[in-house]
Every structure is written in structure tokens, then in C-alpha cells.
Design a protein around this motif. Structure first.
Motif, short mmCIF file in Angstrom:
data_model
loop_
_atom_site.label_atom_id
_atom_site.label_comp_id
_atom_site.label_asym_id
_atom_site.label_seq_id
_atom_site.Cartn_x
_atom_site.Cartn_y
_atom_site.Cartn_z
N UNK A 112 0.83 -1.21 0.00
CA UNK A 112 0.00 0.00 0.00
C UNK A 112 0.86 1.25 0.00
N UNK A 113 0.51 2.20 -0.86
CA UNK A 113 1.20 3.48 -0.97
C UNK A 113 0.25 4.56 -0.44
N UNK A 114 0.80 5.51 0.32
CA UNK A 114 0.02 6.62 0.86
C UNK A 114 0.20 7.85 -0.01
N UNK A 115 -0.92 8.50 -0.34
CA UNK A 115 -0.89 9.76 -1.09
C UNK A 115 -1.60 10.81 -0.24
N UNK A 116 -0.84 11.80 0.18
CA UNK A 116 -1.37 12.85 1.06
C UNK A 116 -2.03 13.94 0.24
#
Length: 177
Positions: free
Chosen positions: A151-155
């Protein structure tokens, strides 16, 4: 992400705000999360988690739900256990909606709002909604599963200036500049 990274695992999204002025209706911010299937990552959410609900598999849930901001520190907290989320889901979008009791309220009307997103003791993002003062709701985080399953986080806080009741239907739509 490098080849050794497992990506984001268990995340906490937390909100804080000060209560409204005396004699006014309470200010109520709500965390919401939409989960999207791999075969339709920008379509209709497979399910939405919000006040009084949790994901069917228990991987997304509210730890704390405030209806007025009268708490110490963070008043509303949601946990996302992404590492446990079934592989058929490829995207999770988290948002914040302002309950519209009697007056139309925007983030500019909320006293001292704050957002914190963290994994363990590491803060991934923090915001005060200053970039969305005219919005009635906003997306605040996007989590996307990559080809390895991590999982990649995009703020980013992206305001929504419409009826908050329709927010959950459109919060995961493709963002256009």
C-alpha cells in the motif's frame, strides 16, 4: 517504494476541532472511508465506513466518534488495517464531512481544525484545512495498492464544495486539475 518495503500497514487518521460558540448548534466533523475494488478503482465504492459503521471484515473502524469537538486532543479517530484488507480492494479514500445541522458550515467556520495521519509513531501527514476554507467536505488521504500488493500513501486535502450527503458517492472519483 523499494523492493524491501512492505508499504503502509496499519494507519490511524485523527481529527480535532474546538467546540462551536455557546448557544450555537454543535460542530460535528465526521471521518469517512470509501473502499474501491481493483476492477473499478475510481467508480462507486464497494462500501463506505462512517459513524456507526465499520468495514464488513473489520479492517476499517472508528475508535472514537465526537459529535461536538468536546474532547482532549483528537476527537475523532479511524483505524485502517490495510495489510489485512482483501486483495480484491485496490484503493481506499479517506475524507472528512461537516455535518450540516441548521447552518451551512465550511472548514473556514470550524474553530481550530486539525488532521493527523500516522502509522505507528510516525506522522505521515498533518493539516489544518487551511487550503479548503470554503469546502463542506474534503478528501484527506488516498491509499493505493501497487502491483506487488504493498500500500502506498498519497497525502493531500482536496475540498468538496457541494452537499455533504453526496460526498461519499463522488469522493473517490478521478481528480482533475
Amino acid at each position: 517504494m523499494n523492493g524491501l518495503s512492505k508499504g503502509v500497514g496499519k494507519v490511524e487518521v485523527a481529527l480535532r476541532w474546538d467546540p462551536g460558540p455557546a448557544g450555537q448548534p454543535p460542530v460535528d466533523l465526521d471521518l469517512v472511508a470509501g473502499t474501491y475494488r481493483a476492477d473499478d478503482p475510481y467508480g462507486t465504492p464497494a462500501y463506505v465506513v462512517h459513524f456507526d459503521s465499520r468495514s464488513p471484515d473489520g479492517t476499517i473502524y472508528l475508535n472514537r466518534d465526537s459529535k461536538d469537538g468536546k474532547g482532549f486532543g483528537f476527537d475523532e479517530v479511524m483505524t485502517l488495517e490495510l495489510e489485512r484488507l482483501d486483495a480484491r480492494y485496490a484503493r481506499v479514500v479517506v475524507g472528512v464531512a461537516i455535518q450540516q445541522h441548521t447552518d451551512d458550515r465550511t472548514f473556514g467556520d470550524v474553530t481550530n481544525p486539525g488532521l493527523r495521519i500516522r502509522e505507528g509513531y510516525t506522522d505521515l501527514a498533518a493539516d489544518d484545512f487551511g487550503g479548503a476554507p470554503g469546502a463542506t467536505a474534503a478528501t484527506v488521504a488516498e491509499f493505493v495498492r501497487d502491483e506487488t500488493g504493498a500500500w502506498e500513501f498519497r497525502a493531500g486535502v482536496h475540498g468538496f464544495e457541494g452537499d455533504p450527503a453526496s460526498f461519499t458517492r463522488v469522493m473517490g472519483a478521478t481528480r482533475r486539475p
